[in-house]
Write a protein that holds these residues in place. Sequence first.
Motif, PDB file in Angstrom:
ATOM      1  N   VAL A  91      29.072 -17.517  78.871  1.00 54.78           N
ATOM      2  CA  VAL A  91      29.928 -15.791  78.430  1.00 54.78           C
ATOM      3  C   VAL A  91      29.183 -14.345  78.829  1.00 54.78           C
ATOM      4  CG1 VAL A  91      30.646 -13.733  77.652  1.00 54.78           C
ATOM      5  CG2 VAL A  91      31.679 -15.267  77.044  1.00 54.78           C
ATOM      6  N   GLU A  92      27.231 -15.203  78.341  1.00 54.46           N
ATOM      7  CA  GLU A  92      26.929 -14.194  78.158  1.00 54.46           C
ATOM      8  C   GLU A  92      25.556 -13.527  79.675  1.00 54.46           C
ATOM      9  OE1 GLU A  92      23.461 -13.598  75.039  1.00 54.46           O
ATOM     10  OE2 GLU A  92      25.140 -13.365  73.478  1.00 54.46           O
ATOM     11  N   PRO A  93      25.037 -15.278  80.216  1.00 48.51           N
ATOM     12  CA  PRO A  93      24.580 -15.279  81.289  1.00 48.51           C
ATOM     13  C   PRO A  93      25.349 -15.245  82.769  1.00 48.51           C
ATOM     14  CG  PRO A  93      25.232 -17.580  80.683  1.00 48.51           C
ATOM     15  CD  PRO A  93      24.998 -16.632  79.155  1.00 48.51           C
ATOM     16  N   LEU A  94      26.558 -15.293  82.547  1.00 45.74           N
ATOM     17  CA  LEU A  94      27.743 -15.199  83.366  1.00 45.74           C
ATOM     18  C   LEU A  94      27.571 -13.424  83.812  1.00 45.74           C
ATOM     19  CD1 LEU A  94      30.393 -15.675  85.776  1.00 45.74           C
ATOM     20  CD2 LEU A  94      31.810 -15.453  83.585  1.00 45.74           C
ATOM     21  N   LEU A  95      27.821 -12.866  82.353  1.00 47.19           N
ATOM     22  CA  LEU A  95      28.052 -10.982  83.001  1.00 47.19           C
ATOM     23  C   LEU A  95      26.251 -10.888  83.374  1.00 47.19           C
ATOM     24  CD1 LEU A  95      29.172 -10.280  79.655  1.00 47.19           C
ATOM     25  CD2 LEU A  95      30.359  -9.947  81.852  1.00 47.19           C
ATOM     26  N   VAL A  96      25.529 -11.407  83.064  1.00 42.61           N
ATOM     27  CA  VAL A  96      23.872 -10.818  83.998  1.00 42.61           C
ATOM     28  C   VAL A  96      23.878 -11.583  85.009  1.00 42.61           C
ATOM     29  CG1 VAL A  96      21.392 -11.037  83.580  1.00 42.61           C
ATOM     30  CG2 VAL A  96      22.730 -11.140  81.554  1.00 42.61           C
ATOM     31  N   LEU A  97      24.362 -12.238  85.290  1.00 43.00           N
ATOM     32  CA  LEU A  97      24.555 -12.956  86.255  1.00 43.00           C
ATOM     33  C   LEU A  97      25.584 -12.383  87.875  1.00 43.00           C
ATOM     34  CD1 LEU A  97      24.259 -16.742  85.960  1.00 43.00           C
ATOM     35  CD2 LEU A  97      22.395 -15.699  87.287  1.00 43.00           C
ATOM     36  N   LEU A  98      26.818 -11.967  87.632  1.00 45.20           N
ATOM     37  CA  LEU A  98      27.442 -10.740  88.099  1.00 45.20           C
ATOM     38  C   LEU A  98      27.066  -9.205  88.482  1.00 45.20           C
ATOM     39  CD1 LEU A  98      30.664 -11.743  86.483  1.00 45.20           C
ATOM     40  CD2 LEU A  98      29.466 -12.566  88.729  1.00 45.20           C
ATOM     41  N   ALA A  99      25.952  -8.764  87.395  1.00 43.13           N
ATOM     42  CA  ALA A  99      25.376  -7.572  87.530  1.00 43.13           C
ATOM     43  C   ALA A  99      24.020  -7.447  88.423  1.00 43.13           C
ATOM     44  CB  ALA A  99      24.662  -7.148  85.822  1.00 43.13           C
ATOM     45  N   GLY A 100      23.217  -8.743  88.350  1.00 43.95           N
ATOM     46  CA  GLY A 100      22.634  -9.304  89.216  1.00 43.95           C
ATOM     47  C   GLY A 100      22.707  -9.075  90.838  1.00 43.95           C
ATOM     48  N   GLY A 101      23.871 -10.219  90.193  1.00 45.60           N
ATOM     49  CA  GLY A 101      24.065 -10.297  92.247  1.00 45.60           C
ATOM     50  C   GLY A 101      24.398  -8.957  92.666  1.00 45.60           C
TER      51      GLY A 101
END
Length: 759
Positions: free
Chosen positions: A91-101
């Motif tokens: 969950v955490e890396p997915l949110l971070v990756l979506l925000a960074g993407g």
Amino acid sequence: MIRTFRGAWSRRGTLLPLLLLTMVVVTGAVTTIGFAQHANTSAALAVPLFVLGAFAVPATGRELAAARRGEIAIARLRGLQGGELATLLAVEPLLVLLAGGAAGLVLGSAGSWLATAVWTGGPGGLPGLTAVLAGLGIVAVGLVATMLGMLSALREPLNLQVSIASRPHPAGTGAIFADVLIVVGAVVAVYRSGVADPGHPDVLVLAGPALVGLAIGQLVVWLVRISARLAVGRTANGGLTGFLGVRRLARVADAATPIRVLVAAAVVAALALTGATEVNGWTDDTARLRSGAPLRVDVDEDAVGALALTRDLDPDGRYLMAAVLVPGEGSAAARRAFLDTGRYAAVLGDFYADTPAAAIADQVDGLGGADSSVASGDTVTATVRGVSARTSGVMRPRVVVAYLDEHGTDQRAEIGVELPLTGAAQTGSAALTGCDGGCVITSVTLARTRGDRTLPWVLTALDFGGTDAMATTWKPAFPGRFGQPGGPVVVDEGLLAPASNRPLVAEPLSSGPKMPVLATPSVTFDGRPQLDSTGGDERPAQVLATVPALPLVEADGLLADLPRAAAGAPPTVPAAQVMVLARADTPAALLAQLTDAAGHDPRTLTQVDAAVSDETGATQARVYSLMAVFCLVAALLVLAAAVGRQRSAWAREVAALRVVGVDLATLRGSGRLEIAWLAIASVLATVGGALLAVRLLLAHLSLVDVPTHSVPLVTGVAAWPLVVAAVVVAGVVLVVNGRGRALHPDRTRPAILREEGAA
């Protein structure tokens, strides 16, 4: 969800590098691919960024897993496993990756628009669907890579996971296999670069610089560990500072691992800077060769008209020079350029000093030397002498000179002389027409006036428009018949007309005066060297020198003097490009006169350079450099994340050593030794990897599409990109690691061990 955000905030020090790393990789990919769509360059040049991202993101995932060891241990104690545990971690890396993407898509769109506007000179353009899909793909691959990077924490024994500090452990089989695979991939990429189509490199060749950098970085990591382990025994009986520094390098497996990505990024950057430098130099050389001068004005005249125009507007020959290019396509010898070489030094000077055509400056004087067959005057004068011993009487010989005028039209000049039979010499003259641009004599006829005596006489001198025509080698135009001579007899004094009523015709030998030319190495001749004039007629030629490139014809063709080639030539061939070349400091008034007379605007060297860049796709070398900058930023984030995680372990180690009485000065010295060791290893790896990448791969990356007849793009090692890459790497290692080791004494006090144990 609130718990997720709280957890993410508590781990912001680890998640922030992942956010920034994703943003950097997506921004670089979208910028490069978006620019490629608008500038018709290769989007595949972004491959090194993808390769480094594929190694950098899992490394950040491992850092994230290490930061969440305690949370993972508690979740496993509560019975979470399999999909539930994976979901909790994702969950955490997915949110971070979506925000960074998302941020990367926005910044990449802006970068694509800006790069298109700046480097193509046209309107900026937003990236297309391909670039957006590439950005989304990076996010998806990043999530998978992050989860793969966290597998080590999921597989770690529970008793080790609940411990306070992580202990070093040997690398697993998968990690060793991946490290070896990097080295093998680099070797295969180098091999493929030598056998693949040089104009269309495949993905493996394009990924070669990143793979070579990763392989060199991995070798350096192994060497650092091995050398540190060997140095531990040697420093055991020495100073404590050296022993502590090398012992940490030998024990902490992750101390040198982030260097691998940094070295790879620096290798890509050094290669990109070298390529951009050489492509810029090649573009400038090609533009100079193609334009011919700082200013070029096309004219709707023939060769003689261009010569007359420059001499009327610029009689002193300080600013303007006529030139003709015949872009023959049949062979290299059919491509020919003609310059008014008498004005070369004044108009061009050192314009070609740093180009492959630099050697012509020493040879150009030989192109415009005197030629006895070319006349530019308006009078022909003949001197004749009788050979009779009589004391009275006269002869009335006639000398008829046939020539081609400046337009290639047949003309005749007839000189009549009343010659006494005493043997005294007499001179006669006639007017020449159309010789301002140069005339070429084709024949001389020795004739008699009807009813005149058939006594011999000699043509001793012939001044043809200011040149000595008698210096030419002559031959009879046709053989004699029925015992009659077919032409004059060549004697020491000149041409002898024996006793005959028939006109005696002499022609210059075809092997007479040869046109001096400069040639490129690609020019070959079938038999004797020949040069086609501006009108297309063949002239015997003499190659003065062979040079790598020539003005206007570039790497294929011949260069000759325009006045000599145009003299007596037929009308200029329709395919010829007739132009006037001008200096950059040509007075505005003179340039305006030239523009009005020519009917065309001047074309500057900058415009030609831009056209060459557009035609050859040279701007993609600049985009390649931009992509290399993104690689460096990504490597910096990986190193910063690793050093940030090691910071707490370093603080505990310093606190523990202070308990046993080791002073802070010794500990700081050991930290500086460790950083210096890593910095030296990184610099050596960067320089070595960059040298290998430039020598083995740069020539096969197809950074430009070299047109036919253009000079080749010569690749080689440039010093300043290596120096820049080495300085950047050394600075990054020293600053980032130095910042990680710079702890306040309060943060390394022995009491923190008791506080962590109580926690």
